[in-house]
Design a protein around this motif. Structure first.
Motif, PDB file in Angstrom:
ATOM      1  N   LEU A 159       0.831  -1.206   0.000  1.00  0.00           N
ATOM      2  CA  LEU A 159       0.000   0.000   0.000  1.00  0.00           C
ATOM      3  C   LEU A 159       0.866   1.257   0.000  1.00  0.00           C
ATOM      4  O   LEU A 159       0.588   2.221  -0.727  1.00  0.00           O
ATOM      5  CB  LEU A 159      -0.922   0.001   1.215  1.00  0.00           C
ATOM      6  CG  LEU A 159      -2.126  -0.951   1.168  1.00  0.00           C
ATOM      7  CD1 LEU A 159      -2.788  -1.038   2.540  1.00  0.00           C
ATOM      8  CD2 LEU A 159      -3.134  -0.511   0.118  1.00  0.00           C
ATOM      9  N   SER A 160       1.929   1.249   0.799  1.00  0.00           N
ATOM     10  CA  SER A 160       2.826   2.405   0.860  1.00  0.00           C
ATOM     11  C   SER A 160       3.507   2.647  -0.478  1.00  0.00           C
ATOM     12  O   SER A 160       3.682   3.797  -0.910  1.00  0.00           O
ATOM     13  CB  SER A 160       3.882   2.203   1.950  1.00  0.00           C
ATOM     14  OG  SER A 160       3.279   2.168   3.232  1.00  0.00           O
ATOM     15  N   ALA A 161       3.906   1.557  -1.157  1.00  0.00           N
ATOM     16  CA  ALA A 161       4.533   1.690  -2.466  1.00  0.00           C
ATOM     17  C   ALA A 161       3.557   2.288  -3.479  1.00  0.00           C
ATOM     18  O   ALA A 161       3.924   3.164  -4.278  1.00  0.00           O
ATOM     19  CB  ALA A 161       5.036   0.334  -2.949  1.00  0.00           C
ATOM     20  N   ALA A 162       2.314   1.827  -3.440  1.00  0.00           N
ATOM     21  CA  ALA A 162       1.308   2.380  -4.348  1.00  0.00           C
ATOM     22  C   ALA A 162       1.078   3.859  -4.064  1.00  0.00           C
ATOM     23  O   ALA A 162       0.981   4.682  -4.986  1.00  0.00           O
ATOM     24  CB  ALA A 162       0.001   1.605  -4.214  1.00  0.00           C
ATOM     25  N   ASP A 163       1.013   4.218  -2.786  1.00  0.00           N
ATOM     26  CA  ASP A 163       0.836   5.621  -2.412  1.00  0.00           C
ATOM     27  C   ASP A 163       1.989   6.479  -2.930  1.00  0.00           C
ATOM     28  O   ASP A 163       1.785   7.597  -3.421  1.00  0.00           O
ATOM     29  CB  ASP A 163       0.747   5.754  -0.893  1.00  0.00           C
ATOM     30  CG  ASP A 163      -0.547   5.201  -0.328  1.00  0.00           C
ATOM     31  OD1 ASP A 163      -1.513   5.038  -1.096  1.00  0.00           O
ATOM     32  OD2 ASP A 163      -0.583   4.928   0.888  1.00  0.00           O
ATOM     33  N   ALA A 164       3.214   5.949  -2.790  1.00  0.00           N
ATOM     34  CA  ALA A 164       4.389   6.703  -3.226  1.00  0.00           C
ATOM     35  C   ALA A 164       4.367   6.947  -4.724  1.00  0.00           C
ATOM     36  O   ALA A 164       4.688   8.047  -5.201  1.00  0.00           O
ATOM     37  CB  ALA A 164       5.661   5.952  -2.827  1.00  0.00           C
TER      38      ALA A 164
END
Length: 294
Positions: A163-168
């Motif tokens: 999820l954090s990678a997608a947000d970034a």
């Protein structure tokens, strides 16, 4: 919808446009395929005939379509495997022209690079090109978990890091004015704490994030990612960014792709049973629960 699909082509089997076009047509969409390579079969066989199509030729095809007034009618541009690094310029130019003519049009990029097991299998220049130039121009991207990690410059393995990678990636780089895509579909999510023998997909947009889980079928199916990107684009694009759109598109895409893969496994054939499973695109018999994760 009218969909301009710029991808590879194979005569035998189903990858690239040879995987994406028919399911989209079966759903009732008009698809205008432009080929980036013309191969006898996908490269997983280790040998093939044919060649990559020169970027100048791809550009000439797009230019001739523009002369017919076709680009003004495009609702979605879809791109996948790029045979050479110079194809990106052609794709980005086509996207810019389409959006200038139809500001409501969207661009889906399947940033094909590789996977966690095989590593990168494309031209070494392409991953960086995708990350720095192509993905920022996209509205929707459909990477697998490995590709998402590269795009974000992190390891994406758990649900939280994915999820954090997608947000970034979606955040882009505000300090340079570089935007990111507005939605991400993460295919082949394999987090260590999932139920054994399962596989997941994750959809994220401004409305939230949703995950779906299916049994993991024990075989490799070349082209399944191309079908997944095409179907999710078809289901999501008409309601781009609206409440419930990502969850609904995720559920419909998962049901259709799982049924396609199950039928392929049962056939004993190496190539996707794309035509034989056509009813699954319109009226899938499989249904999987989609769970909101934020």
């Amino acid at each position: 919808m009218n969909i301009l699909s710029i991808q590879s082509h194979v005569s035998y089997g189903h990858v690239g446009n040879s995987a994406a076009v028919f399911p989209l047509q079966r759903l009732g969409h008009e698809v205008w395929p432009v080929y980036t390579v013309n191969f006898s079969n996908h490269t997983g066989y280790g040998a093939w005939g044919g060649s990559a199509i020169a970027a100048t030729e791809v550009a000439a095809i797009v230019e001739a379509m523009a002369a017919r007034g076709a680009l003004a009618q495009v609702d979605v541009v879809l791109s996948g495997y790029q045979g050479g690094a110079d194809i990106a310029d052609v794709i980005l130019a086509a996207v810019a022209r389409v959006k200038a003519l139809n500001p409501a049009a969207t661009y889906t990029c399947d940033p094909v690079m590789g996977n966690a097991r095989s590593g990168c299998f494309v031209n070494p220049a392409i991953p960086t090109l995708l990350r720095e130039r192509v993905v920022p121009a996209a509205d929707l991207i459909t990477p697998n978990q490995f590709e998402l990690g590269f795009l974000a410059g992190v390891t994406a393995d758990t649900l939280e890091t994915t999820l954090s990678a997608a947000d970034a990636v979606m955040a882009g780089a505000p300090e340079t004015g570089q935007r990111g895509p507005r939605a991400v579909l993460v295919t082949s999510v394999e987090r260590p704490d999932r139920e054994p023998g399962t596989l997941e997909m994750l959809a994220i947009d401004a409305q939230g994030a949703w995950i779906v889980q299916t049994p993991q079928l024990p075989f490799k199916a070349n082209g399944s990612g191309d079908v997944t990107a095409a179907l999710f684009t078809a289901h999501y694009s008409p309601r781009f960014g609206q409440p419930g759109a990502a969850a609904d598109a995720l559920a419909r895409t998962t049901a259709s792709v799982y049924e396609l893969l199950l039928r392929t496994q049962q056939s004993g054939q190496r190539e996707l049973q794309l035509v034989q499973a056509q009813e699954a695109y319109v009226n899938p018999g499989q249904h999987f629960a989609v769970r909101r994760v934020r």
